[in-house]
Every structure is written in C-alpha cells, then in structure tokens.
Design an enzyme around this catalytic site. Structure first.
Site, short mmCIF file in Angstrom:
data_model
loop_
_atom_site.label_atom_id
_atom_site.label_comp_id
_atom_site.label_asym_id
_atom_site.label_seq_id
_atom_site.Cartn_x
_atom_site.Cartn_y
_atom_site.Cartn_z
N ARG A 148 0.91 -1.26 0.03
CA ARG A 148 -0.06 0.10 -0.06
C ARG A 148 0.98 1.19 -0.04
O ARG A 148 0.76 2.06 -0.74
CB ARG A 148 -0.96 0.13 1.20
CG ARG A 148 -2.12 -0.39 1.14
CD ARG A 148 -2.76 -0.69 2.55
NE ARG A 148 -1.70 -2.13 3.00
CZ ARG A 148 -1.95 -3.28 2.39
NH1 ARG A 148 -3.24 -3.53 1.62
NH2 ARG A 148 -1.17 -4.20 2.54
N THR A 149 1.75 1.43 1.10
CA THR A 149 2.53 2.62 1.06
C THR A 149 3.28 2.99 -0.13
O THR A 149 3.38 4.02 -0.77
CB THR A 149 3.29 2.46 2.32
OG1 THR A 149 2.57 2.38 3.63
CG2 THR A 149 4.26 4.05 2.63
N LYS A 159 26.53 -5.93 -2.56
CA LYS A 159 28.02 -5.68 -2.60
C LYS A 159 28.73 -5.08 -1.65
O LYS A 159 29.88 -4.96 -1.35
CB LYS A 159 28.40 -5.02 -3.93
CG LYS A 159 27.78 -5.78 -5.39
CD LYS A 159 28.04 -4.87 -6.48
CE LYS A 159 27.38 -5.46 -7.66
NZ LYS A 159 27.38 -4.46 -8.82
N ARG A 216 12.10 3.56 3.17
CA ARG A 216 11.26 2.52 4.25
C ARG A 216 12.73 1.60 4.77
O ARG A 216 13.19 1.29 4.00
CB ARG A 216 10.03 1.67 3.91
CG ARG A 216 9.96 0.53 4.98
CD ARG A 216 8.47 0.03 4.41
NE ARG A 216 7.38 0.78 4.94
CZ ARG A 216 5.90 0.39 4.90
NH1 ARG A 216 5.89 -0.86 4.63
NH2 ARG A 216 5.14 1.29 5.33
N HIS A 256 5.82 6.36 11.40
CA HIS A 256 4.91 6.14 10.00
C HIS A 256 4.42 7.30 9.82
O HIS A 256 3.06 7.30 9.71
CB HIS A 256 4.42 4.80 9.99
CG HIS A 256 4.03 4.38 8.59
ND1 HIS A 256 4.24 4.98 7.32
CD2 HIS A 256 3.44 3.21 7.97
CE1 HIS A 256 3.90 4.66 6.32
NE2 HIS A 256 3.41 3.20 6.72
C1 NCD Z 1 1.66 -0.48 8.28
C2 NCD Z 1 3.38 -0.49 8.51
O1 NCD Z 1 4.11 -0.76 7.38
O2 NCD Z 1 3.71 0.08 9.59
N1 NCD Z 1 1.35 -0.75 6.95
C3 NCD Z 1 1.22 0.29 6.29
O3 NCD Z 1 2.25 1.24 5.75
N2 NCD Z 1 0.22 0.74 5.77
C4 NCD Z 1 1.12 -1.38 9.22
C5 NCD Z 1 1.56 -2.80 9.47
O4 NCD Z 1 2.60 -3.13 8.64
O5 NCD Z 1 1.16 -3.46 10.25
#
Ligand code: NCD
Length: 324
Positions: A68-69, A98, A119, A148
């Site tokens: 999703r993100t 590497k 991320r 987040h």
């Molecule tokens: C969340 C995350 O990655 O922290 N997901 C997201 O970005 N929508 C929640 C999760 O992974 O539980």
C-alpha cells in the site's frame, strides 16, 4: 536535507523539509495540508493528467516489504505528472549486496532525484538518510518500530473527515502498541490537540514502552491501557485496529501466543461499538478484523482511509517540492 541531528519543525513551511516524525508538526500545519488533500482528491478524479510534478523524479527505496505505502507513493507522483525510480528490497537487488553503505546509497540516489522516500527496518534510519542527503528532502515511509508519519497524517485526516474535529475525541487503538509504528505516529498526532482520550487495548506484553507512555501523556493526551474488550468505551469516535507485528518478534512462539487475541467481528461491534464511530486499520490485516465487517459503512479501512493515503501523499510531496 536541512542538516540537523533532529527533524526540523514544519512551522507552516513544508518546502525542502524532511518528513521524519509527527513531532515536527503543529495544528497550524494541518490547516495548510488538509485543504490540499481535498484538492488532490479532485485532481485525481479528473481525467486530465495534472502537471504539478512535471519534470520531478521521486526515488522510492524500500528495505522492508510494502504494498500500500509503496504503491500509493508511486501512484501519487504519477497522478501529478511526475516520475518515480523504484527500488524494492535493495538488500537483495542493489549494490548493497556488494556491501554498499547507506551513506553511499543515499548520495547516489540524491543525484538522480528531487525527493527520496525511504522505508527501513531500523529505527532512526530515515533521520540518518536526511542527515546524509544535502540537496533533496527525505520522507520517512516507516523506520522499524519507530514512526510512520505519512500513515498518521492520512489517519488523522480520515478521522477529521468523519468527525469534523481533532480535539475532544475518544478513540480505541488495539493490537500491537509496542511495535506498531503507525500507532506511535498517530498518538503523537492526536496529542497535538486538546482533550483527546485514547484507550489502548493490547496484551500486557504489547503495551507501549514505559518511556513512550510517559512521553506521550506528558503532552496532555489521556492514554488508558486496557487488556479486556469489556473495557472498550461505548462512545468511541474511532477504533484503530492493528496487526501484531510478527517481523519484530525474535521467537515465533511468542508471536503465536499474542497474535489475534482481539478480533473485530459483528458481535464485538454490536456489543461495544456505536452507530457514529468509524473502524480504521492501516492494513495489512491478518485476521484481526473479520471480513464479515467489510460491508459495514463504519469500516473505512478499504474505503476512504485507503484512498486518503494517495491524496495525502500527493499533497505532501507537492508541498515539500515547493510546487503548491
Ligand atoms: C503499516 C506499516 O508498514 O507500519 N502498513 C502500512 O504502511 N500501511 C502497518 C503494518 O504493517 O502493520
């Protein structure tokens, strides 16, 4: 981007700022951001492509799984006529294999882009990347069990959209308070407003770290830890359910012990919910909300909450790139 060992406050000016933590925000900043989310909704519904990010390249570098993100950042940039360079699992597919350091990786991608979305499984890595990048803003798309921020911004907007306010709220957060970065950012966001009261439903072992609990309550937000669904307040404005974060457990047996202790089904909603509340979840869900709830109008996790993710990211990227 703007060198500092901590992220700079937004202070009404998003241009060139790294977006690392909800601690950078003040209520005034949402007055700028939220109307733009609405504007982005309209743009995305128009058939005509927008040119707001024409000529801009955004790098998405994700060291942890994401659908999703990742997809909503990617779609957000493209909706506005920009382009993306996408690196999923760099630990498997990039020069990291590497032995390349984070420093070098960030410097390299900085040279190709106008903004980097990152991320990473380790808390603090987004801030580290922000210290390395001198010419482009960094957006934190989740740093381990830390924060987040873009998820919390879209969650906050979703609450605002439904309740028309961000103060005097009664909320329920359930699942993994200890490891849930979306929870950590959303509590920070809600603590910026007066008289918010949040019930935290989790097994004892998944409660907030004591230092986090104290740090948050010092800001004035009321946090009430509960371990039994019978203690859910009947008058909540929102429920925010989360999955137990399996990947943060060293021992699979300890995960099995605490997963899905609290599951939303029709009965739970009937017994403890109310007509005006909304049910949110950052997704993915792994059994903690039964699919029998999905058609309930209060369940916004596959509706407005998910769509707001793309609109919010469209607005935020445009702001940090100085395009709005
Ligand atoms: C969340 C995350 O990655 O922290 N997901 C997201 O970005 N929508 C929640 C999760 O992974 O539980």
């Amino acid at each position: 981007m703007l060198k500092n060992s901590f992220p700079m406050n937004i202070n009404g000016k998003f241009k060139d700022k790294d977006i690392i933590s909800l601690d950078q925000f003040a209520p005034y900043d949402f007055k700028i951001l939220f109307p733009l989310i609405n504007k982005m909704k309209k743009i995305s519904l128009e058939a005509k492509p927008s040119k707001i990010l024409n000529g801009n390249i955004v790098v998405l570098i994700f060291y942890e799984p994401s659908s999703r993100t990742f997809a909503s950042f990617s779609a957000a940039v493209k909706q506005l006529g920009g382009q993306t360079v996408e690196i999923l699992n760099p630990q498997e597919f990039s020069s990291m294999v590497k032995g390349e350091t984070l420093e070098d990786t960030i410097r390299v991608f900085e040279a190709y882009s106008d903004c980097i979305v990152i991320r990473h499984p380790i808390v603090g890595t987004a801030q580290k990347a922000a210290n390395i990048a001198t010419s482009v803003p960094i957006i934190n798309a989740g740093d381990g069990i830390g924060e987040h921020p873009t998820q919390a911004l879209l969650d906050l907007y979703t609450i605002y959209e439904k309740t028309d306010r961000l103060d005097n709220l009664i909320g329920l957060m359930a699942g993994d308070m200890l490891n849930g970065r979306t929870i950590h950012s959303l509590i920070r966001a809600l603590s910026l407003f007066k008289k918010n009261k949040i019930y935290l439903l989790s097994p004892r072992s998944l409660r907030l770290k004591k230092s986090d609990f104290l740090n948050f309550t010092k800001r004035g937000i009321k946090l009430i830890e509960i371990i039994n669904e019978k203690d859910i307040p009947k008058n909540a404005d929102f429920w925010y359910w989360t999955r137990v974060q399996k990947e943060r457990f060293e021992n699979p047996k300890s995960y099995e012990k605490v997963k899905n202790i609290f599951v939303v089904d029709k009965k739970m909603l009937k017994d403890y919910g109310n007509k005006k509340m909304i049910l949110m979840h950052p997704l993915p869900r792994v059994g903690e909300i039964k699919t029998e709830i999905d058609n309930d109008k209060r369940a916004v996790y596959l509706r407005s909450q998910i769509r707001n993710g793309m609109y919010l990211r469209m607005a935020l990227i445009s702001l940090v790139l100085g395009k709005l």
